[in-house]
Structures are given as C-alpha cells and as structure tokens.
Write a protein that holds these residues in place. Structure first.
Motif, PDB file in Angstrom:
ATOM      1  N   ILE A 147       0.822  -1.211   0.000  1.00 40.83           N
ATOM      2  CA  ILE A 147       0.000   0.000   0.000  1.00 40.83           C
ATOM      3  C   ILE A 147       0.858   1.265   0.000  1.00 40.83           C
ATOM      4  O   ILE A 147       0.526   2.252  -0.661  1.00 40.83           O
ATOM      5  CB  ILE A 147      -0.965   0.007   1.204  1.00 40.83           C
ATOM      6  N   ALA A 148       1.995   1.212   0.728  1.00 35.95           N
ATOM      7  CA  ALA A 148       2.880   2.380   0.734  1.00 35.95           C
ATOM      8  C   ALA A 148       3.334   2.700  -0.690  1.00 35.95           C
ATOM      9  O   ALA A 148       3.341   3.857  -1.111  1.00 35.95           O
ATOM     10  CB  ALA A 148       4.080   2.129   1.646  1.00 35.95           C
ATOM     11  N   ILE A 182       1.800   1.682  -3.581  1.00 37.71           N
ATOM     12  CA  ILE A 182       0.656   2.008  -4.432  1.00 37.71           C
ATOM     13  C   ILE A 182       0.114   3.406  -4.133  1.00 37.71           C
ATOM     14  O   ILE A 182      -0.323   4.117  -5.042  1.00 37.71           O
ATOM     15  CB  ILE A 182      -0.458   0.948  -4.254  1.00 37.71           C
ATOM     16  N   SER A 183       0.173   3.814  -2.856  1.00 41.37           N
ATOM     17  CA  SER A 183      -0.407   5.112  -2.503  1.00 41.37           C
ATOM     18  C   SER A 183       0.294   6.265  -3.220  1.00 41.37           C
ATOM     19  O   SER A 183      -0.247   7.349  -3.333  1.00 41.37           O
ATOM     20  CB  SER A 183      -0.363   5.329  -0.991  1.00 41.37           C
ATOM     21  N   MET A 184       1.503   6.010  -3.718  1.00 41.07           N
ATOM     22  CA  MET A 184       2.204   7.077  -4.435  1.00 41.07           C
ATOM     23  C   MET A 184       1.641   7.288  -5.844  1.00 41.07           C
ATOM     24  O   MET A 184       1.725   8.385  -6.384  1.00 41.07           O
ATOM     25  CB  MET A 184       3.693   6.754  -4.508  1.00 41.07           C
ATOM     26  N   TYR A 229      -1.698   5.889  -6.951  1.00 44.80           N
ATOM     27  CA  TYR A 229      -2.835   4.996  -6.834  1.00 44.80           C
ATOM     28  C   TYR A 229      -3.887   5.156  -7.913  1.00 44.80           C
ATOM     29  O   TYR A 229      -4.560   4.202  -8.265  1.00 44.80           O
ATOM     30  CB  TYR A 229      -3.458   5.070  -5.440  1.00 44.80           C
ATOM     31  N   THR A 230      -4.038   6.359  -8.477  1.00 42.25           N
ATOM     32  CA  THR A 230      -5.068   6.485  -9.527  1.00 42.25           C
ATOM     33  C   THR A 230      -4.683   5.666 -10.757  1.00 42.25           C
ATOM     34  O   THR A 230      -5.531   5.026 -11.374  1.00 42.25           O
ATOM     35  CB  THR A 230      -5.294   7.954  -9.926  1.00 42.25           C
ATOM     36  N   PHE A 241      -2.902   2.969 -10.785  1.00 41.15           N
ATOM     37  CA  PHE A 241      -3.092   1.552 -10.449  1.00 41.15           C
ATOM     38  C   PHE A 241      -4.569   1.172 -10.529  1.00 41.15           C
ATOM     39  O   PHE A 241      -4.954   0.182 -11.144  1.00 41.15           O
ATOM     40  CB  PHE A 241      -2.560   1.287  -9.041  1.00 41.15           C
ATOM     41  N   ARG A 242      -5.408   2.037  -9.934  1.00 42.85           N
ATOM     42  CA  ARG A 242      -6.842   1.740  -9.854  1.00 42.85           C
ATOM     43  C   ARG A 242      -7.461   1.625 -11.239  1.00 42.85           C
ATOM     44  O   ARG A 242      -8.325   0.792 -11.489  1.00 42.85           O
ATOM     45  CB  ARG A 242      -7.524   2.863  -9.061  1.00 42.85           C
ATOM     46  N   VAL A 265      -4.532  -4.698 -14.514  1.00 42.84           N
ATOM     47  CA  VAL A 265      -4.680  -4.984 -13.087  1.00 42.84           C
ATOM     48  C   VAL A 265      -6.084  -5.521 -12.830  1.00 42.84           C
ATOM     49  O   VAL A 265      -6.272  -6.531 -12.142  1.00 42.84           O
ATOM     50  CB  VAL A 265      -4.408  -3.716 -12.232  1.00 42.84           C
ATOM     51  N   GLY A 266      -7.079  -4.875 -13.436  1.00 46.79           N
ATOM     52  CA  GLY A 266      -8.465  -5.322 -13.272  1.00 46.79           C
ATOM     53  C   GLY A 266      -8.675  -6.739 -13.766  1.00 46.79           C
ATOM     54  O   GLY A 266      -9.343  -7.556 -13.112  1.00 46.79           O
TER      55      GLY A 266
END
Lengths: 188, 187
Positions: free
Chosen positions: A95-96, A98-100, A102-103, A105-106, A111-112
C-alpha cells in the motif's frame, strides 16, 4: 539452531500467506490450513477451527488475529510477535508503494483483469477448505453438529443473523451436549 | 502531534472492529473522513477499491494509506501499529487462555459446538465471493443467465487443481491471475 529455523519458517510462511489474502480476512484461513496443518503438521484440523472461531470473535482484522493465534500456539509470545510482524509487512509495503501512484493503479485495465481472474481462484480456495473442514465436522456422525452447521449457514445467509450470536448459541449447545454425555457415562 | 492522533484513531478502529473486513469500514470512515478530515469521501472510496484489489486486511490497508498521506512512511508505520495493537494484547491473552484450558470438558464442549458454526461462516463468505466473481455482485443475481463464463471456467479449473492434484493455493491464485489477463484480453 533448530528453534531459530522454526522461527524463520514461521515468519516467512505467515508473510507469504499475508501477501495472498485477497478478498477479505477469511481467505488466510484456507492458506494457513494448507501450510500449518497439511504441510508442516504444527496444528491439527480441530485446532485450526478453534483458532478461526477465536480470531473471528476478537476485535481486529481476522488475518492478524489468526496469525497471532497460530504464532502463539507454535512458539509462544515470541512466535505471536513474529507472526504479527510477518502479517502486516506485505500490506504495509504494497500500500505504501501504491499510494504514491494509486489512480494509475486503480484505473489500469490489466490490473483489473488479473484481479478478476484471481477472484475466481480465491472462491475455489475457500470452497476447497469448506469441503475439507465440513468433512471433519461430519466425521463425528452426530446429527447435532451437522444440524448446527446447516442451521448457521441458513441463519447467516438468509436471515443475516449476527455471527457472534451464532457462535455463542453453538458454543452453549456444544457445552450442554458434552456435559450431558459425561453425566450419562458416569451414571452408566 | 499528528503521530499520536494517527496512533489513537487507528487504535480505536482496531479495538472496535469485531468481525473483521467490512465491519471496519464505517469505523474507518468516521475516524478518517468525518472526525479528522484526513481524506475526502472520494479518496476514501478510492482506498476501499484499492484495499479490495490488494492483499491484506482493509483496516491495515487504510491505516497505511492514510498514514502515508498525512506523514509519509513513519506515519504509515505508526497508524498500522496502532491498528494491530489491540489485537496483539487481546488475542495473545485469548491464545494463552485457550492453551491453558482447552482440555476442560466445558471448553471442549464449547469448542465442539463452535466448529460447525465456523465452517458455516466460511461457507457464507465463500458464497459471497463466488457470486461476486460470477455475477459482479455479492448478492443473489436477478437473472442467472448473466454469468461471467471466464470466471466459471477459472473457478472450475482452480477447484480441480486444489482438490485433485493438491496444488499450492498461492500457485493457483497466481495462475488464475495470469489466465485472467490472457482470457479477458482475447475475448
């Protein structure tokens, strides 16, 4: 030396399992069962069910609670500390990172797709453990426990009965049954 | 100061989320969005999506995420520790209790009664995931025909691999993820 190796195995196993608990805390239970019951033989099937019940009824994340319980059973308090560290490390790092971004990634299509594929496998992993654990319960050949299993499933699935309430009722039924049996044995 | 706030907020989340996972969501929302306004509602929805897509408990994932946003790596570590602290104390005490008293007849009875409930609980969680995988929602679908064929095939293949050939579950998950990318790209 042997102790040291045990600690390492414990830590690395839990870390590996934690990195794969997609889809909610319960997923770690089948993974743990495969690892600690079937492979390493550190716990037995009954004990795994007991630990799951305790993990579910305690505050906090099920995966973390289950890890603490397994760690404690295998190697006492040091084992519990080791398994907590092993369980929180993978999500912390992932998460650390990805939080950098994250959009990105989402919204990534691949990934989906991978997540959709893994979801089907997660469902299969849970299905597998339900079949194995269910067989352990039915091995008793007592109607009471088969009935409790079916009743709880219906109660939580169709009537949304609180899980903690079900655990309390089933615990009381089990205690009454065992005490009753012992009394019969004593009288006979 | 912000470290103490993070620690205390997530300590409360860890302490009061019984039943795990989705039970923790409203608590996290209250602390993080409403009380401290560390995240907007949109950011909160994003973190829930990401928490579902990544491994690890939702409470831990959001602790790490919020901590990172507020105070970088050290914030992430502090928030995560706050979140697991209640579990560490309470569950270790219960583990001790279980180890010490499990042989008592009453305890044996309680545990024996609880085991079928646990299997039912896991089955119920599994059914929700199965529906989510097959129909894209965890509730019962309105029409059975709208099933996702790729998911059904992957599920059947994964179950066969697990039951018949005792393949390692992590290997099964990784293969299904890779197969998902290939199959969804092709079809």
């Amino acid at each position: 030396m042997k102790e040291k190796k045990k600690y390492w195995t414990l830590f690395l196993s839990v870390m590996q399992l934690s990195a794969f608990t997609f889809g909610g805390g319960f997923v770690i239970i089948p993974l743990m069962r495969k690892k600690f019951v079937e492979k390493l033989h550190w716990l037995d099937e009954q004990e795994m069910l007991d630990l799951t019940a305790i993990a579910q009824s305690s505050p906090g994340a099920i995966a973390v609670n289950a890890s603490i319980l397994v760690g404690y059973r295998v190697a006492g308090v040091p084992g519990a500390l080791l398994t907590v560290a092993g369980t929180i490390l993978p999500p912390l790092v992932i998460i650390a990172v990805i939080s950098m971004f994250y959009t990105a990634f989402r919204d990534n299509v691949f990934v989906g797709m991978a997540m959709n594929g893994m979801l089907a496998a997660v469902a299969a992993v849970i299905c597998d453990v339900v079949l194995s654990m269910g067989r352990t319960v039915l091995q008793d050949r007592k109607l009471l426990y088969a009935g409790l299993m079916a009743g709880c499933f219906l109660a939580s699935e169709w009537f949304q009965v609180n899980i903690l309430l079900l655990l309390v009722v089933c615990g009381a039924a089990g205690a009454a049954d065992v005490l009753h049996e012992r009394r019969k044995e004593r009288l006979a | 100061m912000v470290y103490i706030q993070l620690l205390w907020s997530f300590f409360q989340i860890g302490l009061f989320s019984i039943g795990g996972g989705y039970a923790a969501m409203p608590l996290i929302q209250h602390q993080v969005v409403e009380l401290h306004q560390w995240l907007t509602m949109n950011q909160f929805a994003d973190i829930m999506t990401i928490a579902e897509m990544t491994p690890g408990p939702i409470a831990i994932n959001s602790a790490t995420f919020v901590g990172m946003q507020i105070a970088g790596i050290s914030g992430a570590i502090v928030a995560t520790l706050g979140c697991v602290l209640p579990s560490c104390v309470i569950v270790t005490a219960l583990a001790w209790f279980y180890s010490r008293w499990r042989e008592l007849p009453v305890m044996q009875g309680i545990l024996k009664g609880v085991r079928p409930a646990v299997v039912a609980m896991i089955a119920s969680a599994g059914l929700s995931l199965l529906l989510l995988s097959f129909y894209g929602q965890s509730a019962w679908p309105e029409s059975w025909g709208s099933v996702n064929g790729i998911s059904v095939c992957l599920f059947a293949a994964a179950l066969l691999a697990l039951r018949r050939w005792k393949v390692n579950p992590i290997g099964v998950m990784l293969s299904a993820g890779a197969a998902g990318v290939i199959l969804y790209s092709v079809f």
